[in-house]
Design an enzyme around this catalytic site. Structure first.
Site, PDB file in Angstrom:
ATOM      1  N   CYS A 221      42.864  30.272  32.003  1.00  0.00           N
ATOM      2  CA  CYS A 221      43.175  31.501  31.274  1.00  0.00           C
ATOM      3  C   CYS A 221      44.646  31.516  30.851  1.00  0.00           C
ATOM      4  CB  CYS A 221      42.825  32.726  32.122  1.00  0.00           C
ATOM      5  SG  CYS A 221      43.077  34.276  31.231  1.00  0.00           S
TER       6      CYS A 221
ATOM      7  N   CYS B 269      46.290  34.945  30.797  1.00  0.00           N
ATOM      8  CA  CYS B 269      46.605  35.450  32.138  1.00  0.00           C
ATOM      9  C   CYS B 269      47.816  34.730  32.737  1.00  0.00           C
ATOM     10  CB  CYS B 269      45.433  35.223  33.094  1.00  0.00           C
ATOM     11  SG  CYS B 269      43.834  35.659  32.414  1.00  0.00           S
ATOM     12  N   ASP B 270      47.849  33.411  32.608  1.00  0.00           N
ATOM     13  CA  ASP B 270      48.811  32.625  33.387  1.00  0.00           C
ATOM     14  C   ASP B 270      49.922  31.978  32.564  1.00  0.00           C
ATOM     15  OD1 ASP B 270      47.426  33.292  35.670  1.00  0.00           O
ATOM     16  OD2 ASP B 270      46.132  31.532  35.601  1.00  0.00           O
TER      17      ASP B 270
HETATM   18  C1  LIG Z   1      42.020  31.265  36.787  1.00  0.00           C
HETATM   19  C2  LIG Z   1      41.859  32.662  36.231  1.00  0.00           C
HETATM   20  C3  LIG Z   1      42.957  33.515  36.246  1.00  0.00           C
HETATM   21  C4  LIG Z   1      42.831  34.803  35.727  1.00  0.00           C
HETATM   22  N1  LIG Z   1      43.910  35.630  35.766  1.00  0.00           N
HETATM   23  C5  LIG Z   1      43.821  36.866  35.236  1.00  0.00           C
HETATM   24  C6  LIG Z   1      44.940  37.739  35.231  1.00  0.00           C
HETATM   25  O1  LIG Z   1      46.035  37.385  35.692  1.00  0.00           O
HETATM   26  N2  LIG Z   1      44.790  38.961  34.673  1.00  0.00           N
HETATM   27  C7  LIG Z   1      43.595  39.371  34.125  1.00  0.00           C
HETATM   28  O2  LIG Z   1      43.514  40.516  33.645  1.00  0.00           O
HETATM   29  N3  LIG Z   1      42.515  38.570  34.120  1.00  0.00           N
HETATM   30  C8  LIG Z   1      42.600  37.333  34.646  1.00  0.00           C
HETATM   31  N4  LIG Z   1      41.520  36.492  34.611  1.00  0.00           N
HETATM   32  C9  LIG Z   1      40.277  36.978  33.971  1.00  0.00           C
HETATM   33  C10 LIG Z   1      39.546  37.912  34.946  1.00  0.00           C
HETATM   34  O3  LIG Z   1      39.409  37.266  36.180  1.00  0.00           O
HETATM   35  C11 LIG Z   1      38.182  38.301  34.380  1.00  0.00           C
HETATM   36  O4  LIG Z   1      38.326  38.840  33.099  1.00  0.00           O
HETATM   37  C12 LIG Z   1      37.516  39.331  35.291  1.00  0.00           C
HETATM   38  O5  LIG Z   1      37.428  38.858  36.613  1.00  0.00           O
HETATM   39  C13 LIG Z   1      36.115  39.685  34.797  1.00  0.00           C
HETATM   40  O6  LIG Z   1      35.581  40.594  35.697  1.00  0.00           O
HETATM   41  P1  LIG Z   1      34.017  40.835  35.839  1.00  0.00           P
HETATM   42  O7  LIG Z   1      33.886  41.930  36.837  1.00  0.00           O
HETATM   43  O8  LIG Z   1      33.414  41.010  34.514  1.00  0.00           O
HETATM   44  O9  LIG Z   1      33.391  39.486  36.389  1.00  0.00           O
HETATM   45  P2  LIG Z   1      33.800  38.399  37.469  1.00  0.00           P
HETATM   46  O10 LIG Z   1      35.169  38.574  37.977  1.00  0.00           O
HETATM   47  O11 LIG Z   1      33.449  37.109  36.808  1.00  0.00           O
HETATM   48  O12 LIG Z   1      32.792  38.692  38.654  1.00  0.00           O
HETATM   49  C14 LIG Z   1      31.428  38.455  38.515  1.00  0.00           C
HETATM   50  C15 LIG Z   1      30.745  38.821  39.818  1.00  0.00           C
HETATM   51  O13 LIG Z   1      29.337  38.748  39.632  1.00  0.00           O
HETATM   52  C16 LIG Z   1      28.760  38.123  40.764  1.00  0.00           C
HETATM   53  N5  LIG Z   1      27.440  37.607  40.371  1.00  0.00           N
HETATM   54  C17 LIG Z   1      27.138  36.696  39.424  1.00  0.00           C
HETATM   55  N6  LIG Z   1      25.800  36.512  39.370  1.00  0.00           N
HETATM   56  C18 LIG Z   1      25.248  37.347  40.301  1.00  0.00           C
HETATM   57  C19 LIG Z   1      23.922  37.619  40.740  1.00  0.00           C
HETATM   58  N7  LIG Z   1      22.859  37.005  40.195  1.00  0.00           N
HETATM   59  N8  LIG Z   1      23.731  38.519  41.740  1.00  0.00           N
HETATM   60  C20 LIG Z   1      24.801  39.178  42.287  1.00  0.00           C
HETATM   61  N9  LIG Z   1      26.062  38.966  41.905  1.00  0.00           N
HETATM   62  C21 LIG Z   1      26.291  38.052  40.933  1.00  0.00           C
HETATM   63  C22 LIG Z   1      29.780  37.107  41.200  1.00  0.00           C
HETATM   64  O14 LIG Z   1      29.577  36.736  42.565  1.00  0.00           O
HETATM   65  C23 LIG Z   1      31.067  37.915  40.993  1.00  0.00           C
HETATM   66  O15 LIG Z   1      31.317  38.715  42.120  1.00  0.00           O
HETATM   67  C24 LIG Z   1      41.590  35.224  35.154  1.00  0.00           C
HETATM   68  C25 LIG Z   1      40.487  34.364  35.151  1.00  0.00           C
HETATM   69  C26 LIG Z   1      40.617  33.092  35.678  1.00  0.00           C
HETATM   70  C27 LIG Z   1      39.409  32.175  35.691  1.00  0.00           C
END
Ligand SMILES: Cc1cc2nc3c(=O)[nH]c(=O)nc-3n(C[C@H](O)[C@H](O)[C@H](O)COP(=O)(O)OP(=O)(O)OC[C@H]3O[C@@H](n4cnc5c(N)ncnc54)[C@H](O)[C@@H]3O)c2cc1C
Length: 330
Positions: free
Chosen positions: A141, A144-145
């Site tokens: 990302c 982000c980083d």
């Molecule tokens: C390396 C990295 C660094 C990042 N740094 C930043 C940052 O500094 N600032 C920022 O704003 N964003 C950052 N991001 C982006 C940010 O992490 C994502 O935009 C955010 O986490 C998305 O949130 P979400 O809740 O949609 O999903 P996710 O965080 O992807 O969470 C998905 C969840 O769904 C669960 N899940 C999946 N399938 C199932 C299932 N079948 N049953 C039950 N549970 C399930 C998983 O276990 C997980 O808990 C970064 C991403 C990465 C990869």
């Protein structure tokens, strides 16, 4: 032991920023949400160290710590957080219908509303050196980083629109960006290609792949391989960004919910509504554009509000029906 299937008002699938924010709002609205965390409790932010751009943390916050804080906040209002993976779903297409979800291929739960926050998984190259240095300079990302590499030399891998956009973003912050494109041209739109080729501090390398990321604890360099000539070259960098795409976690919803050609769930404009009444999608699972914790949290809030309004409407319609039936009977 009773075989009765548990019935809940609001089921939240996924425990990233979207899921926890939905849980905070749903719990405060007395929807008594139950959340299943999936295989990655806390979501994508647990794979990173410092989060510097989430509002409310003036000194930044450690990603896993932020997710612990969000869990505590959701639990404070009564959210039940359970470890488990939703492995199958059955949706009712009727307004007020009951949906079903199977957890860990064994236990079925019935829910009046479901909020899907299963996120997306960033794709990596799969090289051992890349995996070892994730969080030590390898990131999926740039938005982000990238800031952590201000004024430094970095590399980015990928040739699509996201890679091109992230390369120009990094070029604004960093000293030099080496961009590795596997083929002999980029897949990005002509306009994006134009932006890349017109940015002086992007060194664009076609037919080039990562041979190895160099460094012990942190990224110190990169060995590149020209896949046409076989020639290898080492450069010094401190950060490496992988921009080869994301996979939305939507396999269990295939054929059941509307999704685009890449598997992202489609929500109705300015809402989190899917094509099934009572089923909502929030966070990265329905957003391939912004993909940030704060936008995921924002749509998590929207999903809980959408679910709450839907339940209120269903209840008032049921109330009206009872009244009409009583009048007819009287
Ligand atoms: C390396 C990295 C660094 C990042 N740094 C930043 C940052 O500094 N600032 C920022 O704003 N964003 C950052 N991001 C982006 C940010 O992490 C994502 O935009 C955010 O986490 C998305 O949130 P979400 O809740 O949609 O999903 P996710 O965080 O992807 O969470 C998905 C969840 O769904 C669960 N899940 C999946 N399938 C199932 C299932 N079948 N049953 C039950 N549970 C399930 C998983 O276990 C997980 O808990 C970064 C991403 C990465 C990869």
């Amino acid at each position: 032991m009773s075989d009765k299937i548990e019935r809940i008002k609001c089921l939240i699938i996924g425990s990233g920023p979207a899921g926890y924010t939905a849980a905070i709002y749903a719990a405060r609205a007395d929807l008594k949400p139950v959340m299943y965390t999936g295989m990655e409790p806390g979501g994508q932010l647990t794979t990173t160290t410092e989060v510097d751009n989430f509002p409310g943390y003036p000194d930044g916050v450690d990603g896993p710590q932020m997710m612990v804080d969000l869990q505590k906040q959701a639990e404070r209002f009564g959210t039940q957080v359970r470890i488990g993976m939703v492995t199958e779903v059955e949706f009712s297409d009727k307004v007020g219908g009951i949906h079903r979800a199977c957890v860990d291929n064994s236990t079925w739960v019935e829910a009046e509303t479901i909020i899907i926050s299963t996120g997306a998984t960033a794709k990596y190259l799969g090289l051992p050196s890349e995996q070892r240095l994730r969080g030590g300079g390898v990131s999926a990302c740039a938005i982000c980083d990238g800031f952590f590499y201000k004024g430094q030399d970095v590399a980015i891998v990928g040739g699509g629109d996201t890679a091109a956009e992230e390369a120009t973003y990094l070029a604004n912050i960093c000293n030099k960006v080496t961009m590795l494109v596997r083929g002999d041209q980029m897949r990005a739109s002509k306009a994006m290609q134009h932006r890349v080729t017109n940015t002086k501090n992007i060194d664009l390398r076609y037919n080039t792949e990562v041979d190895e990321v160099l460094g012990d604890q942190v990224v110190e360099g990169l060995r590149m391989l020209n896949n046409q000539t076989g020639e290898k070259e080492e450069i010094k960098i401190t950060g490496m960004f992988i921009a080869i795409g994301h996979k939305p976690n939507t396999d269990i919803f295939k054929g059941k919910l509307d999704m685009d050609e890449t598997g992202y769930l489609i929500t109705k404009s300015k809402s989190t509504k899917t094509n099934i009444p009572g089923v909502y999608a929030s966070g990265d699972v329905q957003d391939k554009i912004y993909r940030q914790a704060v936008t995921a949290a924002g749509t998590g809030c929207m999903a809980a509000l959408d679910a709450e309004r839907y339940l209120a409407e269903v209840e008032s319609e049921e109330g009206e029906e009872v009244k009409t039936t009583k009048k007819v009977e009287a």
